[in-house]
Design a protein around this motif. Sequence first.
Motif, short mmCIF file in Angstrom:
data_model
loop_
_atom_site.label_atom_id
_atom_site.label_comp_id
_atom_site.label_asym_id
_atom_site.label_seq_id
_atom_site.Cartn_x
_atom_site.Cartn_y
_atom_site.Cartn_z
N PRO A 1 0.83 -1.21 0.00
CA PRO A 1 0.00 0.00 0.00
C PRO A 1 0.86 1.25 0.00
N ILE A 2 0.67 2.09 -1.02
CA ILE A 2 1.40 3.34 -1.13
C ILE A 2 0.43 4.44 -1.55
N ALA A 3 0.46 5.54 -0.84
CA ALA A 3 -0.30 6.73 -1.23
C ALA A 3 0.67 7.70 -1.88
N GLY A 4 0.29 8.27 -3.01
CA GLY A 4 1.24 9.14 -3.69
C GLY A 4 0.57 10.17 -4.56
N LYS A 5 1.38 11.07 -5.08
CA LYS A 5 0.89 12.07 -6.03
C LYS A 5 2.04 12.53 -6.90
N THR A 6 1.76 12.53 -8.20
CA THR A 6 2.72 13.05 -9.17
C THR A 6 2.50 14.55 -9.33
N ASP B 1 9.32 21.07 -14.05
CA ASP B 1 9.49 20.37 -12.78
C ASP B 1 8.68 19.08 -12.83
N MET B 2 9.30 17.98 -12.41
CA MET B 2 8.62 16.68 -12.42
C MET B 2 8.79 16.04 -11.04
N TRP B 3 7.67 15.82 -10.36
CA TRP B 3 7.66 15.37 -8.96
C TRP B 3 6.97 14.03 -8.80
N PHE B 4 7.37 13.35 -7.74
CA PHE B 4 6.55 12.28 -7.19
C PHE B 4 6.80 12.22 -5.69
N VAL B 5 5.70 12.25 -4.93
CA VAL B 5 5.77 12.10 -3.47
C VAL B 5 4.94 10.87 -3.11
N GLY B 6 5.55 9.92 -2.42
CA GLY B 6 4.86 8.69 -2.06
C GLY B 6 5.08 8.33 -0.61
N MET B 7 4.10 7.63 -0.03
CA MET B 7 4.15 7.34 1.41
C MET B 7 3.61 5.95 1.71
N THR B 8 4.27 5.28 2.64
CA THR B 8 3.71 4.11 3.29
C THR B 8 3.30 4.56 4.69
N LYS C 1 12.76 -2.61 1.52
CA LYS C 1 12.81 -4.07 1.43
C LYS C 1 12.64 -4.76 2.78
N ASP C 2 13.04 -4.09 3.87
CA ASP C 2 12.90 -4.70 5.19
C ASP C 2 11.72 -4.13 5.99
N GLU C 3 10.95 -3.27 5.36
CA GLU C 3 9.80 -2.67 6.05
C GLU C 3 8.56 -3.53 5.83
N PRO C 4 7.78 -3.82 6.85
CA PRO C 4 6.56 -4.62 6.66
C PRO C 4 5.58 -3.90 5.73
N ALA C 5 4.87 -4.66 4.93
CA ALA C 5 3.93 -4.09 3.95
C ALA C 5 2.59 -3.78 4.60
N ASP C 6 2.62 -2.92 5.61
CA ASP C 6 1.39 -2.58 6.33
C ASP C 6 0.53 -1.62 5.52
N ASP C 7 -0.77 -1.68 5.76
CA ASP C 7 -1.69 -0.72 5.17
C ASP C 7 -1.95 0.40 6.17
#
Length: 708
Positions: free
Chosen positions: A601-606, A614-621, A661-667
């Motif tokens: 699960p990733i929340a993001g916005k381009t 300018d070309m952006w991407f911000v993403g969050m777990t 890679k070592d972070e749990p895939a939590d929602d």
Amino acid sequence: MYRIQKFLTSKLFVFSLLCGLFLCILGGAVFMRYIFSGIPPVYEMEEYTPSLTSKVFDRNGKLIHEFSIEKRSVVPLEEIPVDLQNGVVAMEDRVFFQHAGFSVRGILRALLNDIVTGRAKQGGSTLTQQLSRGVFLTQQKKIIRKIREIVLAVQIEHRFSKPEILQLYLNEIYLGSGAYGVKAAAKRYFNKELSELTTGEAALLVGLIPSPGNYNPFANPQRARERRNLVLQVMHEQGYISAEDLQKAKAEPLPEKEPTPDGDKPGLYFIEHIRRILEPKYGTETLWKGGLNIYTTLDIDQQAVAEEIMNKKLQEFDAVIAKGMGIEIDPNDPEADTHKADPGEENVPPREEYPRLQGAFMVRDVKSGAVRVMVGGRSFTQSKFNRATQAKRQPGSSFKPYVWMAALQQGYTPATLVKDLPTMFYFDGRNWHTFDENADLYSLDLAAQSFIGSKAFTVWVPQNYGGRSDGWITLRRALEKSKNLVAVNLIDAIGARKVIDVARKAGLTAPLPPVPALGLGVAVINMDEHLAALTTFANGGIHTDNYYIERVEDNNGRILEEHIANEREAFTPQNAYLLINMMKGVVQRGSGAAANRLKRPIAGKTGTTQSHRDMWFVGMTPHTAAAAWMGYDDDTSQEKYHWTGSTTARWWTEIMEQILKDEPADDFAVPEGISFSYINPNTGKLATPTDPNKFLEAFKKGTAPTSF
């Protein structure tokens, strides 16, 4: 004869003798006063603190940098190899453990040598004299200074034990190349800890003492070898090493390659950032000479990965641009020379003649605000300008989450239908207004003709990327498709001031113009602030500032400062969750789909600004947030290459694949007060049980649609 005898027994003679004696005593007293006036109290040596190196550590305790004018580290005597101690005594002061601070024999030998040569060159100083000179006195060769040196040496011997004096000496002595003390020298010449030094390496350091420049192994290897072997021979003659050890140490090779300077080692933008924080607070003297221990939030391993991947990807984009200019470069080698496609062509252009994309990347902990990665550009040595903290760039559509949050606060839901229709705005000199929202694009163009040429009015007709509008769509779908028309229409409906209020609560401090175009990201903001603000939504509406330093200790381990968490509730957890849930759709079905590769699960916005500057991407777990930007420092457009925020999302994903890679895939946790209902994504109403397109949407309790 009689007269002489009479004079010697006379009162005048006695008086003259007493006067002479008095004058001698007075002169001696004045001279001694002069001598002692230039000698500091020896007790100051107990509190003496040499110029020390301030060390910077990453979050895992790895040493990542040192601030120092002089490369120096102070270590106790028991940590200094015995061979190094013995070598110093053997070469510099073989009767060190017998004398009381000075050696009469050594002084007479030096004096005789100076008389013969006619120059004050021979030292004849004991280790204690060298120490007193190094700590308190000058290096100038004068008789007065020599007398003071002896007096001070005697005082030192009276106040300190021999091991204490030897320890002070070994930590104070200058050994060339900016290295003060044996620990710094071991690092400087061999890139080793003291405990790892061999007998030959210890002897080489001892050999440097009289003249570090002449016996430098990198500048004068032959002299250095001869000097080292002399030290070893003297150590053998005095019984410190055996004949076997002597031959073995002589056979050791000298260090051949001088350790390189910092260059572009990982984390230099971060290091410079914390220098800008600490230097005004503690002063230059303390930061560079005070021996501070600075424990930071940086993860140096993640930092190295981010720098390597970002540079590699931007180099690939450079290769595309260069090829369009007739220049061939190796996309896998940032240091490769360029050459024209035609190898027979003369006047080959240098690397600098094709534009180089710049980039920035930053990672922080969602909850605490601890910054784990900061990449301010492609090369710190080439440009110290930090694009993650100092550059103000337009965020483009990555600003839209603030608009969507303002809509949620005004009662909108993710299923609310919003207009994706052409709208014409005009500025009457004071405020922005809209034309008839029901008019088609042709009618709007026709209406605009009456304003053309008028200085009193400004007309603006925004468009979606690609020029297509879908009429009325849900708030969710509008964010997933990054609809420009929806953004400006929302601002027109709810007011730009409410959007600015949201941005301020989230953490933005940059000037934000109250205009409809604000929703398209026309303001200029810093990456670090933008990342912290958007992370507020991932943190359940709780804002935490970015921070970089966990604690600072002085050289005695006393804590000077320690980070204290400062949380502020900016939004309700329900509204924050609804926004994050919609931003997850940007990755699952929208412009940030490249991040789907991470399978979590990733929340993001381009974000892509006008003419693709300018070309952006911000993403969050739920645990980690990261922002990426690429563009040109001079705002050059890259529209012809069709690069967008989606392009940036691809290399953001490649970096985060390693970092996560070592972070749990939590929602993201669902707060209380949230309910879920199946809706029709086209109408925003409840979906029937047989609806093939039904979508499970989140709502604040009591706000879900009630009709099918």
